[in-house]
Structure formats: structure tokens, C-alpha cells
Design an enzyme around this catalytic site. Structure first.
Site, mmCIF file in Angstrom:
data_model
loop_
_atom_site.group_PDB
_atom_site.id
_atom_site.type_symbol
_atom_site.label_atom_id
_atom_site.label_comp_id
_atom_site.label_asym_id
_atom_site.label_seq_id
_atom_site.Cartn_x
_atom_site.Cartn_y
_atom_site.Cartn_z
ATOM 1 N N LYS A 69 -60.243 -41.007 -9.895
ATOM 2 C CA LYS A 69 -60.470 -40.115 -11.035
ATOM 3 C C LYS A 69 -61.937 -40.044 -11.463
ATOM 4 O O LYS A 69 -62.374 -39.020 -11.994
ATOM 5 C CB LYS A 69 -59.605 -40.534 -12.225
ATOM 6 N N ASP A 71 -54.923 -35.431 -18.618
ATOM 7 C CA ASP A 71 -54.262 -36.673 -19.032
ATOM 8 C C ASP A 71 -54.224 -36.803 -20.553
ATOM 9 O O ASP A 71 -53.213 -37.225 -21.125
ATOM 10 C CB ASP A 71 -54.976 -37.893 -18.443
#
Length: 278
Positions: free
Chosen positions: A70, A106
Site C-alpha cells: 500500500k 480504506d
């Protein structure tokens, strides 16, 4: 049919390992229900740069990015939106006109899930971890008016993250002395296959009203089981997972995803994996 749907929608998951992930099942169900030609593939990646170039070269509409890429993926993208830049992590890649843009859903998934069970304004929220998911959590919680606290096993990493987001920091060894409204586990501790582990001692949980876990596999981690035993309300990572995926689907297609169906297929598969009757 509009021009954007004349060609099959190619999507991928970039991560390592990816065998546990239900993103392919969830996004494939959404494509099927909306009768969109295309596929969502799972790539267990060893060469991140090569994987990103494949997205560009072969015309993929976009990709999900998971552990451990990420943060590293940011170096290989053409653009980052403001959210990804502020969070410092990307979980979504969008391919537009030959350019790859990174963003992050997220934080949106976490907030949508939490809003269903509590409000966050003014609440003291302990966030465990200092990786990409923790960064997204801090961004979202601060935007919602929450008062987050960073707790991490590795002091240097945790303290650096806390300073970056203007939050207090405490080492994990001091978790038993902390109290708050909400505890959020943003680490992979307790995820399949290491389901017998919890990131915090059970005795520390009674100091919180709500305990949330970003892990969705298993649906009820050891952390959540022990939190229930301590009298806390609990929130599984399943809703966060589905909501962040729905946000990705909107970005890739411009369409409203079938969120209820996505949640249903994820829940059914998790129950199947855990050996329950479905």
C-alpha cells in the site's frame, strides 16, 4: 452501451499473499449482477513494478492494492489524489487515459462501518498499528472529529506516525493503562491463518466501550471474542471490507455497486470457510 463499457472491464488485486482475500469473489459478484463484461483477477506479486506496468500495458481499468504494497506502490504511479497523498498509502489504482492514479478508500470503508454503530465526534479512539490501514484510519477519524491515539509495538514507527497526524503515541506495552471510547485494531494480528493471536491482552479491553477489528477473515477474531467477554460492543472488519470495495467499484465504473449482494457473498464465503451452516 456507453463507450466506457464497450470493452471488458479488467480489474486486479495486487498483494502478497493473496490466497485469503475475498476481493475477487466480491467484485466478480458485482460485475455479474450489473451484467458488465469483465473479470477481477488475483495477482500474487513478487515484482511490484512489473505488476503495475502490466496494468498499464494491458489496459486494466484499475486494481486493489493490499498488504504489503500500500505504500510501496505509490512510487510506480503517475498521480496521487489528495487523500492518498495525505494518508501516505494507496489501496486503489485507477487507469485513466494511459495514466495510473492512486487513491485510498480504506478510510471511507472504516467510517461507513463505524457510523452504523456509533458517532465519532469527540470520541477518544485508540488505533493499533502504524501501517497503511492505520494511516487511513487516522485520516478518516480526524476528518470525522474523532480524537485518535496511536499505539504500536515498534516505537520509532508509531511515534513517527503519531507526530505526522498530530496524535499522542503510546507503546503497546502501555495498552493496559489506556482507556477510550473505541479501540480499533489496524494490524494483521489475528488474521487467518494466525487466528489464535490477539494484538492486546484481554484484560486491557474492559477499558473500551467498542472494539473494532479491520480483519474480516475470520469474521470474529480472538480480539473480538475477548472483547465481547469483557462486555464491549464489537465490530467485525467485514463491513469495512465491503464498503471500501464498494467505493473502489464506484471509482472504476462510475456505477452504484450492489452493496447488499457484495456483503452477502462475502458473509456466505466466510461462513463456509469457518465450517458453519449457510
Amino acid at each position: 452501451m456507453t463507450d466506457q463499457f464497450r470493452s471488458p472491464i479488467l480489474l486486479a488485486l495486487i498483494g502478497h499473499p493473496i490466497g485469503h482475500s475475498l476481493s475477487p469473489l466480491m467484485h466478480s459478484a458485482a460485475l455479474k449482477l450489473l451484467r458488465l463484461a469483465g473479470r477481477y483477477e488475483a495477482w500474487d506479486v513478487s515484482d511490484l513494478k512489473q505488476a503495475v506496468e502490466k496494468l498499464r500495458r494491458e489496459g486494466y481499468r484499475g486494481a486493489s492494492v493490499t498488504i504489503p504494497f500500500k505504500r510501496d506502490v505509490m512510487a510506480f504511479l503517475d498521480d496521487l489524489d489528495d487523500q492518498a497523498r495525505r494518508i501516505g498509502a494507496v489501496n486503489t489504482v485507477i487507469h485513466r487515459e494511459g495514466r495510473l492514479q492512486g487513491t485510498n478508500t480504506d478510510w471511507e470503508g472504516l467510517l461507513r462501518a463505524l457510523r452504523k454503530v456509533t458517532d465519532l465526534f469527540g470520541k477518544r479512539i485508540v488505533v493499533l498499528g502504524a501501517g497503511g490501514t492505520a494511516r487511513a484510519a487516522l485520516y478518516g477519524l480526524l476528518a470525522e472529529g474523532g480524537v485518535p491515539v496511536v499505539v504500536n509495538r515498534t516505537e520509532k514507527q508509531g511515534r513517527g506516525l503519531a507526530e505526522e497526524f498530530g496524535c499522542p503515541f503510546y507503546p503497546l506495552a502501555e495498552i493496559g493503562d489506556l482507556a477510550g471510547d473505541i479501540l480499533i485494531n489496524a494490524t494483521p494480528v489475528g488474521m487467518v491463518p494466525e487466528i489464535d493471536f490477539s494484538p492486546v491482552p484481554a484484560a486491557a479491553l474492559r477499558r473500551f466501550r467498542l472494539v473494532a477489528d479491520v480483519i474480516y477473515n475470520p469474521m470474529k477474531t480472538r480480539l473480538l471474542r475477548e472483547a465481547e467477554e469483557a462486555g464491549c460492543a464489537v465490530l467485525s472488519g467485514m463491513d469495512m471490507f465491503v464498503e471500501q470495495g464498494a467505493a473502489q467499484f464506484r471509482l472504476w465504473t462510475g456505477l452504484e455497486p450492489p452493496v447488499d449482494r457484495m456483503r452477502q457473498v462475502v458473509k456466505q464465503e466466510l461462513e463456509r470457510r469457518e465450517g458453519k451452516q449457510v
